[in-house]
Design a protein around this motif. Structure first.
Motif: not given
Lengths: 117, 114
Positions: A36-46
């Protein structure tokens, strides 16, 4: 070919409550990884959490846990005690462990999670 | 800890121009991946390199090419740019030879074609 399906385009949760994001996948392989990856508004893939298919135990990372059902090819993400900072797009992803595909990720379409204060 | 570095962060090009995106993987990582993420889309795998050799190819247009250099940095070259090439381009790196490896993503290059 492997596919990843996220059937919930958008989800909403109240702050401090629990939410579960769904993911199913299709593969003929027996050994693989799920993420599972999270992509906040900054668009960084975490990277949030990962699961090895050969492990029966569900992965857990603090407030994040998964429900991995290999036979059903299901890999849901549970977020407990939701926080405002959890608001993001969440992508489920699959990766082969062997074969010609040298580790590239196959993503689902994503689920946009909103957290209400 | 060192992360994946991509440059430039933003790029504006006109149609039919050429663009070069650069990626510097995490030190000692042996594999580099390129992904393209269109607006409101999931990331799509373009191409990967393992130990400086192309290892896998996804939905990369013929107008695009990529390579990995002796210092392990990689470049994605895009020619005859089209409006539809406007997207966020991610580079990721991993240590493929190690179990339980994950792909670490750079912050992406936002390409706008006008």
């Amino acid at each position: 070919a492997q596919t990843v399906t996220q059937s919930q385009p958008e989800m909403s949760v109240q702050e401090a409550e629990t939410v579960t994001l769904s993911c199913t996948y299709d593969t003929s392989e027996s050994d693989y990884y799920l993420f599972w990856y999270k992509q906040p508004p900054s668009r960084q893939m975490i990277l949030v959490i990962r699961q090895e298919a050969y492990k029966q135990q569900n992965a857990t990372e603090n407030r994040f846990s998964v429900n991995f059902q290999k036979a059903a090819k299901s890999f849901s993400l549970k977020i407990s005690d939701s926080q405002l900072g959890d608001a993001a797009m969440y992508f489920c992803a699959y990766r082969s462990r062997h074969g010609g595909s040298q580790g590239n990720l196959i993503f689902g379409k994503g689920t946009k999670l909103s957290v209400k204060p | 800890a060192a992360g994946v570095i991509q440059s430039p962060r933003h790029l504006i090009k006109e149609k039919r121009e050429t663009a070069t995106l650069k990626c510097y993987p995490i030190p000692r990582h042996d594999t580099v991946y390129w992904y393209q993420q269109g607006p409101g889309q999931d990331p799509q795998f373009l191409i990967s390199f393992y130990e400086k050799m192309q290892s896998d190819k996804g939905s990369i247009p013929d107008r695009f090419s990529a390579q990995q250099f002796s210092d392990y940095h990689s470049e994605l070259n895009m020619s005859s740019l089209e409006l539809g090439d406007s997207a966020l381009y991610f580079c990721a790196s991993s240590l493929l030879g190690q179990q339980n490896t994950e792909a670490f993503f750079g912050q992406g290059t936002r390409l706008t074609v006008v």
